[in-house]
Design a protein around this motif. Structure first.
Motif, PDB file in Angstrom:
ATOM      1  N   HIS A 192       0.835  -1.201   0.000  1.00  0.00           N
ATOM      2  CA  HIS A 192       0.000   0.000   0.000  1.00  0.00           C
ATOM      3  C   HIS A 192       0.871   1.251   0.000  1.00  0.00           C
ATOM      4  CE1 HIS A 192      -3.339  -2.625   0.626  1.00  0.00           C
ATOM      5  NE2 HIS A 192      -2.961  -2.981   1.838  1.00  0.00           N
ATOM      6  N   PHE A 193       0.327   2.333  -0.575  1.00  0.00           N
ATOM      7  CA  PHE A 193       1.051   3.593  -0.632  1.00  0.00           C
ATOM      8  C   PHE A 193       0.905   4.363   0.681  1.00  0.00           C
ATOM      9  CE2 PHE A 193      -0.167   3.030  -5.261  1.00  0.00           C
ATOM     10  CZ  PHE A 193       1.070   2.545  -5.628  1.00  0.00           C
ATOM     11  N   ILE A 194       1.760   5.361   0.839  1.00  0.00           N
ATOM     12  CA  ILE A 194       1.760   6.211   2.037  1.00  0.00           C
ATOM     13  C   ILE A 194       0.440   6.981   2.120  1.00  0.00           C
ATOM     14  CG2 ILE A 194       2.905   8.213   3.096  1.00  0.00           C
ATOM     15  CD1 ILE A 194       5.432   7.285   1.458  1.00  0.00           C
ATOM     16  N   PRO A 195      -0.128   7.137   3.318  1.00  0.00           N
ATOM     17  CA  PRO A 195      -1.356   7.937   3.443  1.00  0.00           C
ATOM     18  C   PRO A 195      -1.192   9.328   2.838  1.00  0.00           C
ATOM     19  CG  PRO A 195      -0.949   6.757   5.475  1.00  0.00           C
ATOM     20  CD  PRO A 195       0.257   6.524   4.601  1.00  0.00           C
ATOM     21  N   GLU A 196      -2.214   9.760   2.140  1.00  0.00           N
ATOM     22  CA  GLU A 196      -2.146  11.031   1.403  1.00  0.00           C
ATOM     23  C   GLU A 196      -1.872  12.210   2.325  1.00  0.00           C
ATOM     24  OE1 GLU A 196      -4.960  13.625  -1.671  1.00  0.00           O
ATOM     25  OE2 GLU A 196      -5.478  11.563  -1.163  1.00  0.00           O
ATOM     26  N   SER A 197      -2.413  12.185   3.540  1.00  0.00           N
ATOM     27  CA  SER A 197      -2.228  13.313   4.451  1.00  0.00           C
ATOM     28  C   SER A 197      -0.762  13.506   4.816  1.00  0.00           C
ATOM     29  CB  SER A 197      -3.063  13.103   5.718  1.00  0.00           C
ATOM     30  OG  SER A 197      -2.685  11.900   6.375  1.00  0.00           O
ATOM     31  N   GLU A 198      -0.031  12.409   5.005  1.00  0.00           N
ATOM     32  CA  GLU A 198       1.384  12.512   5.352  1.00  0.00           C
ATOM     33  C   GLU A 198       2.209  12.990   4.162  1.00  0.00           C
ATOM     34  OE1 GLU A 198       2.279  12.246   8.373  1.00  0.00           O
ATOM     35  OE2 GLU A 198       0.480  11.318   9.207  1.00  0.00           O
ATOM     36  N   LEU A 199       1.873  12.503   2.969  1.00  0.00           N
ATOM     37  CA  LEU A 199       2.564  12.966   1.766  1.00  0.00           C
ATOM     38  C   LEU A 199       2.355  14.459   1.555  1.00  0.00           C
ATOM     39  CD1 LEU A 199       1.862  10.168  -0.881  1.00  0.00           C
ATOM     40  CD2 LEU A 199       4.088  10.796   0.063  1.00  0.00           C
ATOM     41  N   THR A 200       1.118  14.915   1.729  1.00  0.00           N
ATOM     42  CA  THR A 200       0.789  16.320   1.494  1.00  0.00           C
ATOM     43  C   THR A 200       1.524  17.233   2.459  1.00  0.00           C
ATOM     44  OG1 THR A 200      -1.397  15.725   0.638  1.00  0.00           O
ATOM     45  CG2 THR A 200      -1.097  17.989   1.407  1.00  0.00           C
ATOM     46  N   ALA A 201       1.557  16.847   3.741  1.00  0.00           N
ATOM     47  CA  ALA A 201       2.223  17.684   4.738  1.00  0.00           C
ATOM     48  C   ALA A 201       3.717  17.793   4.458  1.00  0.00           C
ATOM     49  CB  ALA A 201       1.972  17.112   6.131  1.00  0.00           C
ATOM     50  N   THR A 202       4.337  16.704   4.046  1.00  0.00           N
ATOM     51  CA  THR A 202       5.770  16.724   3.745  1.00  0.00           C
ATOM     52  C   THR A 202       6.051  17.533   2.485  1.00  0.00           C
ATOM     53  OG1 THR A 202       6.095  14.582   4.815  1.00  0.00           O
ATOM     54  CG2 THR A 202       7.781  15.282   3.268  1.00  0.00           C
ATOM     55  N   LEU A 203       5.220  17.387   1.476  1.00  0.00           N
ATOM     56  CA  LEU A 203       5.408  18.157   0.248  1.00  0.00           C
ATOM     57  C   LEU A 203       5.294  19.653   0.522  1.00  0.00           C
ATOM     58  CD1 LEU A 203       5.891  18.169  -2.776  1.00  0.00           C
ATOM     59  CD2 LEU A 203       3.429  17.839  -3.122  1.00  0.00           C
ATOM     60  N   GLU A 204       4.456  20.027   1.450  1.00  0.00           N
ATOM     61  CA  GLU A 204       4.315  21.442   1.798  1.00  0.00           C
ATOM     62  C   GLU A 204       5.622  21.985   2.365  1.00  0.00           C
ATOM     63  OE1 GLU A 204       2.640  25.172   2.099  1.00  0.00           O
ATOM     64  OE2 GLU A 204       1.940  23.397   1.023  1.00  0.00           O
ATOM     65  N   VAL A 205       6.338  21.188   3.143  1.00  0.00           N
ATOM     66  CA  VAL A 205       7.641  21.610   3.660  1.00  0.00           C
ATOM     67  C   VAL A 205       8.604  21.860   2.505  1.00  0.00           C
ATOM     68  CG1 VAL A 205       9.615  20.936   5.075  1.00  0.00           C
ATOM     69  CG2 VAL A 205       7.301  20.347   5.821  1.00  0.00           C
ATOM     70  N   ILE A 206       8.602  20.980   1.526  1.00  0.00           N
ATOM     71  CA  ILE A 206       9.486  21.134   0.369  1.00  0.00           C
ATOM     72  C   ILE A 206       9.126  22.391  -0.415  1.00  0.00           C
ATOM     73  CG2 ILE A 206      10.096  20.126  -1.866  1.00  0.00           C
ATOM     74  CD1 ILE A 206       9.885  17.385  -0.551  1.00  0.00           C
ATOM     75  N   ARG A 207       7.855  22.599  -0.651  1.00  0.00           N
ATOM     76  CA  ARG A 207       7.434  23.771  -1.441  1.00  0.00           C
ATOM     77  C   ARG A 207       7.795  25.077  -0.745  1.00  0.00           C
ATOM     78  NH1 ARG A 207       1.601  21.284  -3.398  1.00  0.00           N
ATOM     79  NH2 ARG A 207       2.347  20.405  -5.386  1.00  0.00           N
ATOM     80  N   LYS A 208       7.674  25.119   0.569  1.00  0.00           N
ATOM     81  CA  LYS A 208       8.061  26.328   1.292  1.00  0.00           C
ATOM     82  C   LYS A 208       9.554  26.592   1.134  1.00  0.00           C
ATOM     83  CE  LYS A 208       4.391  26.488   4.752  1.00  0.00           C
ATOM     84  NZ  LYS A 208       4.038  26.413   6.203  1.00  0.00           N
ATOM     85  N   GLY A 209      10.344  25.507   1.166  1.00  0.00           N
ATOM     86  CA  GLY A 209      11.778  25.676   0.965  1.00  0.00           C
ATOM     87  C   GLY A 209      12.105  26.156  -0.433  1.00  0.00           C
ATOM     88  N   GLU A 210      11.399  25.634  -1.417  1.00  0.00           N
ATOM     89  CA  GLU A 210      11.633  26.045  -2.799  1.00  0.00           C
ATOM     90  C   GLU A 210      11.253  27.491  -3.033  1.00  0.00           C
ATOM     91  OE1 GLU A 210      10.954  21.830  -5.191  1.00  0.00           O
ATOM     92  OE2 GLU A 210       9.220  23.026  -4.623  1.00  0.00           O
ATOM     93  N   ASN A 211      10.271  27.966  -2.272  1.00  0.00           N
ATOM     94  CA  ASN A 211       9.812  29.354  -2.414  1.00  0.00           C
ATOM     95  C   ASN A 211      10.529  30.311  -1.474  1.00  0.00           C
ATOM     96  OD1 ASN A 211       7.900  28.720  -4.425  1.00  0.00           O
ATOM     97  ND2 ASN A 211       6.394  28.105  -2.871  1.00  0.00           N
ATOM     98  N   GLY A 212      11.488  29.776  -0.692  1.00  0.00           N
ATOM     99  CA  GLY A 212      12.239  30.617   0.205  1.00  0.00           C
ATOM    100  C   GLY A 212      11.458  31.075   1.403  1.00  0.00           C
ATOM    101  N   LEU A 213      10.424  30.317   1.783  1.00  0.00           N
ATOM    102  CA  LEU A 213       9.593  30.685   2.916  1.00  0.00           C
ATOM    103  C   LEU A 213      10.065  29.954   4.162  1.00  0.00           C
ATOM    104  CD1 LEU A 213       6.091  30.465   1.227  1.00  0.00           C
ATOM    105  CD2 LEU A 213       7.497  32.503   1.545  1.00  0.00           C
ATOM    106  N   SER A 214       9.863  30.565   5.300  1.00  0.00           N
ATOM    107  CA  SER A 214      10.194  29.906   6.565  1.00  0.00           C
ATOM    108  C   SER A 214       9.135  28.853   6.860  1.00  0.00           C
ATOM    109  CB  SER A 214      10.248  30.924   7.706  1.00  0.00           C
ATOM    110  OG  SER A 214       8.995  31.556   7.873  1.00  0.00           O
ATOM    111  N   THR A 215       9.554  27.836   7.572  1.00  0.00           N
ATOM    112  CA  THR A 215       8.653  26.749   7.934  1.00  0.00           C
ATOM    113  C   THR A 215       8.631  26.626   9.451  1.00  0.00           C
ATOM    114  OG1 THR A 215       9.262  25.628   5.895  1.00  0.00           O
ATOM    115  CG2 THR A 215       8.139  24.321   7.566  1.00  0.00           C
ATOM    116  N   PRO A 216       7.462  26.495  10.062  1.00  0.00           N
ATOM    117  CA  PRO A 216       7.404  26.416  11.522  1.00  0.00           C
ATOM    118  C   PRO A 216       8.234  25.252  12.037  1.00  0.00           C
ATOM    119  CG  PRO A 216       5.182  26.409  10.551  1.00  0.00           C
ATOM    120  CD  PRO A 216       6.148  26.411   9.444  1.00  0.00           C
TER     121      PRO A 216
END
Length: 408
Positions: free
Chosen positions: A384-408
């Motif tokens: 089975h694949f990784i739960p979508e909620s965990e994938l989405t939260a992790t991808l958000e961390v990556i996108r913030k880094g790509e956009n130069g935004l701080s992450t909590p």
């Protein structure tokens, strides 16, 4: 400096398929489930058919109907009394400690019970069909995907004909498979015994005294060429004997270090322009040099290094120094390992070690400038694949880094 088109390096195993002979639905489901991860960034898919023994045992195009064992187990280990006795002993221990005793960490909790997920046979023609399905689905979606096969130095995940039966003289170490030490880890500096069996890279057989690393390099290159792959992922500190801790490394001599460097340079030469990714020791580069004999030339031979962070093994205080040391090499791209699940053992890091799981993402946010990509197992031991909620939260961390935004 911020992350720029962070590479997504996703690993999958044959467990995602209901039918090995019809991989298209499973591949389509994989691309659907990870669609947000696969756009506007470099994508690498590491296909892990087994533990790489099928690469070493491959006899060439005329042998595509030959069968081999694949990673269809949870917590595979083969004991001296055979698989049935090992399974019964392990599962009795697991029941006593985990179910009856309530154990929530270490082994055998992390490994889980021993069981077989599928009895479907695998052969090289079937494997070629799986690779073709990945290519076709990526093409249909307009994605450029680098496709790698996985090569493990040890005997985990499934049976190992080449490592444990054909050439045990090259097996210089053991692997911990769910709490069981299993021999069969390749020492690339070891000389091989003569072997008259034909191999893809040695049609006349293996000559006596050939360094194991020379064989691995040539055989891997022949395999990826025949199957049209883009490269290989060398797993679990391939080439550096003594798993996961400096104290486990064999005594370092100039001869051993030279033999290690020879392996990596031979691999680079044999692979040409194809990709060579390498999973590290969990330790910073200076420790790998001092304890294991890794060299600067060996590092330069690599296209990417997976900075290992798997929660079941890592020293948390080593994660950031390791990442920074690999980024400072100035050559291979550092890929930060991220935990979710494991395709060969039952633990789920996002549930079982959430503290380390969240820390990995804190490191990703805080050190975006040092990360060229991320790497993770995309399916669990049940396929089975990784739960979508965990994938989405992790991808958000990556996108913030790509956009130069701080992450909590």
């Amino acid at each position: 400096m911020t992350l720029d088109q962070t590479e997504a390096c996703l690993w999958i195993t044959p467990k995602i398929f209901d039918d090995l002979r019809d991989p298209v639905p499973g591949i389509a489901a994989f691309f659907d489930h990870h669609a947000d991860w696969l756009v506007d960034r470099p994508v690498t898919v590491v296909f892990c058919a087994g533990n790489g023994d099928h690469v070493l045992d491959y006899a060439g195009r005329q042998a595509w109907d030959d069968r081999f064992d694949w990673a269809r187990y949870n917590c595979f280990a083969l004991g001296p009394d055979g698989p049935a006795a090992m399974t019964r002993t392990h599962n009795r221990d697991w029941l006593a400690r985990v179910r009856d005793g309530g154990e929530r960490s270490a082994n055998p909790y992390s490994a889980g019970p021993m069981f077989v997920l599928s009895e479907q046979p695998m052969d090289y023609r079937t494997l070629a069909g799986i690779y073709a399905a990945v290519r076709a689905e990526a093409g249909r979606r307009g994605l450029r995907v680098n496709l790698l096969e996985y090569l493990e130095p040890g005997p985990e995940f499934c049976r190992s004909e080449w490592k444990t039966i054909r050439h045990p003289e090259a097996a210089g170490g053991t692997a911990d498979a769910g709490g069981h030490l299993v021999p069969g880890v390749i020492d690339v500096t070891a000389p091989l015994s003569a072997d008259s069996r034909p191999y893809a890279a040695f049609a006349g057989g293996i000559p006596h005294g050939l360094p194991a690393g020379d064989f691995v390099a040539a055989q891997t290159a022949a395999f990826v060429t025949d199957f049209g792959l883009d490269g290989v992922m060398l797993g679990n500190q391939f080439g550096l004997l003594g798993f996961w801790h400096p104290d486990q490394a064999p005594p370092l001599t100039p001869e051993r270090s030279a033999g290690i460097e020879r392996f990596f340079l031979r691999m680079r030469e044999a692979m040409g322009e194809r990709l060579v990714y390498w999973m590290d020791t969990y330790w910073r580069a200076e420790v790998e040099r001092a304890a294991w004999g890794m060299t600067d030339a060996a590092y330069r031979s690599l296209d990417a290094i997976l900075v290992s962070t798997f929660a079941v093994l890592v020293e948390r205080t080593e994660i950031v120094p390791n990442l920074l040391s690999k980024a400072a090499l100035g050559g291979p791209r550092p890929l930060l390992g991220l935990d979710f699940v494991d395709p060969w053992y039952w633990y789920r890091t996002y549930l079982d070690d959430r503290r380390t799981y969240l820390y990995q993402r804190e490191v990703l946010a805080a050190h975006a400038a040092s990360v060229a990509g991320v790497s993770f197992f995309a399916n669990d031991t049940f396929g089975h694949f990784i739960p979508e909620s965990e994938l989405t939260a992790t991808l958000e961390v990556i996108r913030k880094g790509e956009n130069g935004l701080s992450t909590p």
